[in-house]
Design an enzyme around this catalytic site. Structure first.
Site, short mmCIF file in Angstrom:
data_model
loop_
_atom_site.label_atom_id
_atom_site.label_comp_id
_atom_site.label_asym_id
_atom_site.label_seq_id
_atom_site.Cartn_x
_atom_site.Cartn_y
_atom_site.Cartn_z
N GLY A 12 -13.66 -62.83 10.32
CA GLY A 12 -12.27 -63.24 9.49
C GLY A 12 -11.20 -62.73 10.49
CE1 TYR A 127 -9.39 -66.11 -2.04
CE2 TYR A 127 -7.14 -66.43 -2.66
CZ TYR A 127 -8.04 -65.91 -1.92
OH TYR A 127 -7.79 -64.93 -0.98
#
Length: 295
Positions: A12, A127
């Site tokens: 990431g 999320y």
């Protein structure tokens, strides 16, 4: 004495910046990839913490596909909440300190002013709910945990808004960006630099130290997505910057609703850590310059 850091995540934006910058700090960083530990396996992640016995754990792995999370709620909660909670449980009160990351998506964006850490979370989608749940579990399980909420993360790596805008401009297509959502962009490089600079102090600090708990981190200055896109093009193309057409959120349908103004207030960070994030325009200039060099 070098601080032993165990990092979950390698690919990431934030994970890559932590790995890249770690050699400049007095620490030994071991990064665990998804191949080594699937983050949908909480027990394995906890075992790795127990086996390696680090001084500090950094969770830089997350489920960040905001729209996909609406149809994949179980995975979002496993990766963003269950596994961080298991790691926090292994750290406990007497184990390593812990750093985890959260998001402005824990808020509905309707406050009308920047959010404080004490404001009540009201996530709009799966999320945000998964991240809010993790905040509660991590801070209640590990008294030596630092949870950093951040927003609009960008870098020269991976997939993010800066790279998407430059790709669209390179394709010569009309560029339409929402102009009724506001927030504070965050450089992954700046966030990583802050965490690494605090690693020795966090590793040594006892439970109850004011540096643990929930904090906001974002580069200084509020903007809209449209204005952010225009700034990106100004940095990259100067007077040849393409025109950006502003559109309403309703004109850009998405599976997950977005907070219209999830702007984070960082005064607590500045007071406790003595660290004031720099303006996002300065960070953006460095990101665009790096992308030009690597292009």
């Amino acid at each position: 004495m070098s601080v032993r850091v165990l990092q979950f995540g390698t690919t990431g934006q934030l994970a890559r910046e932590l790995i890249r910058q770690a050699p400049a700090h007095p620490l030994e960083l071991t990064a665990v990839s998804r191949q080594d530990c699937d983050f949908e396996d909480p027990e394995k992640a906890a075992r790795i913490v127990h086996q390696t016995k680090p001084d500090l754990v950094i969770i830089a792995a997350a489920y960040t596909a905001v729209d996909a999370a609406e149809a994949d709620v179980e995975s979002a909660f496993q990766i963003n909440s269950d596994t961080p909670a298991a790691i926090a449980g292994m750290c406990g009160a007497n184990g390593p300190a812990l750093v985890n990351f959260s998001t402005d998506y824990v808020f509905d964006g309707l406050k009308g002013a920047p959010y404080l850490e004490t404001d009540r979370p009201e996530p709009l989608g799966a999320y945000g709910r998964s991240k809010q749940h993790a905040e509660h579990l991590v801070t209640s399980t590990c008294p030596r945990a630092l949870v950093l909420r951040t927003s609009w993360v960008v870098s020269a790596h991976g997939r993010n808004f800066v790279k998407t805008m430059l790709r669209l401009a390179g394709e010569g297509r009309p560029i339409r960006v929402v102009d009724d959502q506001f927030g504070r962009p965050t450089s992954a490089a700046d966030l990583a630099a802050f965490v690494l600079s605090q690693a020795p102090q966090l590793a040594a600090a006892p439970a109850g130290d004011p540096r643990f708990g929930l904090f906001h981190f974002a580069n200084a200055g509020e903007t809209s997505w449209k204005a952010f896109a225009e700034a990106i093009f100004e940095e990259a193309y100067g007077p040849e910057a393409p025109v950006v057409e502003g559109i309403a959120t309703a004109g850009y349908p998405a599976a997950a609703p977005r907070p219209p103004r999830g702007t984070l207030d960082t005064r607590k960070l500045e007071t406790v850590f003595g660290y004031a994030p720099r303006p996002w325009r300065e960070a953006l200039a460095e990101i665009v310059a790096e992308l030009k060099v690597t292009a």
